[in-house]
Motif scaffolding. Sequence first.
Motif, PDB file in Angstrom:
ATOM      1  N   ILE A 143      63.861  38.802  54.542  1.00 18.13           N
ATOM      2  CA  ILE A 143      63.081  37.607  54.203  1.00 18.13           C
ATOM      3  C   ILE A 143      62.355  37.094  55.440  1.00 18.13           C
ATOM      4  CG2 ILE A 143      63.171  35.248  53.316  1.00 18.13           C
ATOM      5  CD1 ILE A 143      63.774  37.414  51.224  1.00 18.13           C
ATOM      6  N   THR A 144      63.052  37.061  56.565  1.00 20.24           N
ATOM      7  CA  THR A 144      62.440  36.630  57.821  1.00 20.24           C
ATOM      8  C   THR A 144      62.905  37.527  58.958  1.00 20.24           C
ATOM      9  OG1 THR A 144      64.239  35.049  58.225  1.00 20.24           O
ATOM     10  CG2 THR A 144      62.243  34.201  57.155  1.00 20.24           C
ATOM     11  N   LEU A 292      60.116  35.382  49.095  1.00 25.04           N
ATOM     12  CA  LEU A 292      59.038  36.169  49.694  1.00 25.04           C
ATOM     13  C   LEU A 292      57.654  35.583  49.392  1.00 25.04           C
ATOM     14  CD1 LEU A 292      60.348  39.774  48.942  1.00 25.04           C
ATOM     15  CD2 LEU A 292      60.282  38.628  51.181  1.00 25.04           C
ATOM     16  N   GLN A 297      57.617  31.632  52.773  1.00 23.41           N
ATOM     17  CA  GLN A 297      57.376  32.272  54.066  1.00 23.41           C
ATOM     18  C   GLN A 297      56.739  31.283  55.050  1.00 23.41           C
ATOM     19  OE1 GLN A 297      57.816  36.074  54.898  1.00 23.41           O
ATOM     20  NE2 GLN A 297      59.441  35.244  53.609  1.00 23.41           N
ATOM     21  N   GLU A 298      55.853  30.452  54.542  1.00 22.82           N
ATOM     22  CA  GLU A 298      55.234  29.435  55.385  1.00 22.82           C
ATOM     23  C   GLU A 298      56.270  28.401  55.836  1.00 22.82           C
ATOM     24  OE1 GLU A 298      52.186  27.966  57.562  1.00 22.82           O
ATOM     25  OE2 GLU A 298      52.013  29.712  56.245  1.00 22.82           O
ATOM     26  N   THR A 301      58.187  29.872  58.642  1.00 20.84           N
ATOM     27  CA  THR A 301      57.310  29.968  59.810  1.00 20.84           C
ATOM     28  C   THR A 301      57.214  28.638  60.546  1.00 20.84           C
ATOM     29  OG1 THR A 301      55.988  31.723  58.800  1.00 20.84           O
ATOM     30  CG2 THR A 301      54.955  30.473  60.558  1.00 20.84           C
ATOM     31  N   PRO A 308      57.553  35.530  59.519  1.00 20.03           N
ATOM     32  CA  PRO A 308      57.374  35.891  58.111  1.00 20.03           C
ATOM     33  C   PRO A 308      57.277  37.408  58.006  1.00 20.03           C
ATOM     34  CG  PRO A 308      55.282  35.186  59.047  1.00 20.03           C
ATOM     35  CD  PRO A 308      56.324  34.968  60.114  1.00 20.03           C
ATOM     36  N   THR A 310      56.204  39.018  54.927  1.00 20.13           N
ATOM     37  CA  THR A 310      55.256  39.451  53.903  1.00 20.13           C
ATOM     38  C   THR A 310      53.838  39.392  54.464  1.00 20.13           C
ATOM     39  OG1 THR A 310      55.092  37.214  52.999  1.00 20.13           O
ATOM     40  CG2 THR A 310      56.695  38.689  51.993  1.00 20.13           C
TER      41      THR A 310
END
Length: 351
Positions: A143-144, A292, A297-298, A301, A308, A310
Amino acid sequence: MKRRKILSLLGLALASGSLAVACANGTTPTATTQPDQAATTANPVTGQLVVYSGRNENLVGSLIEQFKTETGIDIQVRYGETAELAAAILEEGQNTPADVFFAQDAGALGALQKADRTAKLPEDILNQVESRYRSPEGEWVGITGRVRTLDYNTSLVSPEEVPQSITELTDPKWEGRIGWAPTNGSFQSFVTALRLSLGEEQTKEWLQGIQANNPKVYSKNTAIVEALSRGEIAVGLVNHYYLERIKAENPDVPVAHSFPNDVGSLVNVAGVSILENTDNLAASEQFVNFMLSPQAQEYFTQETYEYPLTTGVVANKTLKPLSDIKYSDIDLSNLDDLEGTLKLLQETGIL
């Protein structure tokens, strides 16, 4: 085999102090809500989804609530240390109420995969992430990203003096100037990667070389970065995001990242797997897809300073791009041999 995995994972949890801390605080290292067995037989899309999360509630709790709000899927989350939860899943076997395992590192995901406890993920999920950050067998996905760094005090060490390889840290000139956290799970994953990259004997020699330089021992990565900022040590072995979090509060802290050109810049992942016994497959897949998604993801981040994984989501501008980091390309599933790492750390007198 399964019993050895359980003992290894429990050993890691004990070594990292998670069980001792929990007992000292008068709490259990499990979570807010204990799911019951009925959770596994609920409606697969709108019913209850059970997640075992090795990621701290402070980091992912609000994101999980967003998923619950957007999908209408009720989630019961058991929080705890990653190794401890993986051991619980192995011990519970087919009776585990867990549908999804959200792990802090790939080693625990690999341990469950090798014990045949994880399901194959759909291609549309796997293909969202570069192959090096997911299981070659398709049974977990990152995921990260979380990068190991050699952080340094910029007042004590110039960029030219920073070691290009972690093997240089055994030089006597670094005596008393190194900080590390041997009981920390991320450090132990790094040592496991070192064993895969260099072999047992060279890893043992490296550990003994560092030990001969009288490193200062800390319990956590945060403590190492704080010690660096005080000038207590010159260099420290940590994960990248601890410095980012501190710099968000104090941009002038005299500490910077360096990225060794070897396994010292290991890119590990926080990732997820779906348990092979789940009765909530559709909801489980929705959960993985959500983590995802661009919004999740943002979130990672901006809020946790992780990378991230993806396409289409750019890392925080304070971070060095993953594509510019040179590191050993290993199968992260093979970071599961925590038992061997603990044994080596004990043999060398580090634990």
